[in-house]
Design an enzyme around this catalytic site. Structure first.
Site, mmCIF file in Angstrom:
data_model
loop_
_atom_site.group_PDB
_atom_site.id
_atom_site.type_symbol
_atom_site.label_atom_id
_atom_site.label_comp_id
_atom_site.label_asym_id
_atom_site.label_seq_id
_atom_site.Cartn_x
_atom_site.Cartn_y
_atom_site.Cartn_z
ATOM 1 N N HIS A 180 -55.510 -49.267 -10.045
ATOM 2 C CA HIS A 180 -55.891 -50.494 -10.742
ATOM 3 C C HIS A 180 -56.131 -50.213 -12.226
ATOM 4 C CE1 HIS A 180 -55.844 -52.843 -7.149
ATOM 5 N NE2 HIS A 180 -56.803 -52.164 -6.568
ATOM 6 N N SER B 56 -49.181 -54.492 -0.349
ATOM 7 C CA SER B 56 -48.422 -53.373 -0.898
ATOM 8 C C SER B 56 -47.054 -53.367 -0.222
ATOM 9 C CB SER B 56 -49.140 -52.053 -0.614
ATOM 10 O OG SER B 56 -50.437 -52.038 -1.156
ATOM 11 N N THR C 249 -48.596 -48.705 -1.711
ATOM 12 C CA THR C 249 -47.331 -48.177 -2.212
ATOM 13 C C THR C 249 -47.552 -46.888 -2.983
ATOM 14 O OG1 THR C 249 -46.509 -50.443 -2.370
ATOM 15 C CG2 THR C 249 -45.267 -48.749 -3.536
ATOM 16 N N ALA C 250 -48.696 -46.788 -3.651
ATOM 17 C CA ALA C 250 -49.005 -45.561 -4.379
ATOM 18 C C ALA C 250 -49.018 -44.361 -3.430
ATOM 19 C CB ALA C 250 -50.352 -45.695 -5.083
#
Length: 289
Positions: free
Chosen positions: A161, A71, A123-124
């Site tokens: 996802h 990420s 990153t989310a």
């Protein structure tokens, strides 16, 4: 070191260890290398599949793999040992990770809720905390987030996802699309994940291995049907049509090259994380081209 065959000394192959997540988009990207459709003289590649949060932590703690999917949020923590490849990234073009809930809510409601997330190095998670640092989060395995929302254990969950395409079929509601929010806020794509390569491989290997990944991506794009068939074994709960859609979202021309604006987006995201105290290390982003 040399390897002897029939009395003739042959140069030893350079072994490159690659790690990526067991997802259809990563599988599509690495199809050429994983199936030996793309070969590099003098090099041999081994592949390890692991969920992205585990890869983030392994890269941070061990610098174990020569090439690792990560990420972008994890990059500042590993930047001394790794650099970013100029290819192999996944970005959201006005879409991205979503916060979903069992009942309709507004983005403002999230500040009063517990939100399940897949890991604090994704990153989310970084984008969610930039959106609202007051949101309380609890780490849950990515494949358990939707089931635990449905079971009433959490008010909402951050999905990264294939759930981005299937959440509504589970009866869930979208509360926030972080990719759309990021585009509206910055005018940029949302950079989610990339491939990092160990600096100690040296200049020649950095360039050769990066080109090998770019060739693998191009091979998959040029041989889409075969690459999708390979990727389907990793397409959790997706039929062929949906898997093709998901792969198209995250493996495309941007995966071959971020573009100048894509690179700007990576720097913008990490700089904001640092300025707001989410990332404690000043990011120094560089690429192998």
């Amino acid at each position: 070191m040399t390897t002897k065959t029939s009395g003739v000394a042959a140069p030893a192959l350079i072994e490159i260890s690659i790690a990526h997540s067991p997802d259809s988009d990563d599988a599509f990207m690495f199809y050429g290398l994983a199936t030996n459709k793309v070969r590099v003289p003098g090099y041999r590649f081994s592949h390890t599949l692991c969920d992205i949060e585990t890869l983030n932590r392994r890269a941070r703690e061990e610098a174990f793999f020569d090439v690792s999917a990560i990420s972008f949020h994890a990059y500042p923590y590993i930047q001394d040992n790794y650099t970013l490849m100029g290819c192999g990234g996944s970005v959201g073009e006005g879409y991205g990770p979503m916060v979903v809930s069992a009942k309709p809510i507004t983005p403002e409601d999230l500040g009063k809720m517990k939100v399940a997330v897949t890991g604090t190095l994704t990153t989310a998670y970084l984008a969610l905390k930039i959106f609202n640092p007051a949101i309380e989060t609890v780490t849950v395995p990515f494949d358990q987030i939707i089931p635990e929302i449905l079971a009433g254990k959490f008010d909402a969950g951050l999905i990264i996802h294939e759930g981005q395409l299937t959440y509504s079929s589970s009866g869930l509601y979208k509360a926030l699309d972080l990719g759309a929010w990021w585009r509206e806020t910055t005018g940029l794509v949302l950079p989610l994940g990339g491939n990092a390569i160990r600096r100690s491989l040296g200049t020649d290997s950095l360039r050769i291995v990066s080109q090998a990944l770019r060739d693998s991506i191009q091979h998959a794009l040029d041989n889409r049907e075969a690459a999708l068939e390979y990727a389907m074994q990793f397409a959790r709960d997706l039929d062929a049509r949906m898997a093709n859609r998901f792969v198209s979202m995250y493996v495309n021309e941007r995966t071959l090259d971020y573009g100048a604006d894509g690179r700007d987006a990576i720097r913008k995201l990490l700089d904001l994380g640092y300025e707001r105290g989410i990332i404690p290390i000043a990011p120094k982003v560089d690429f192998v081209d």
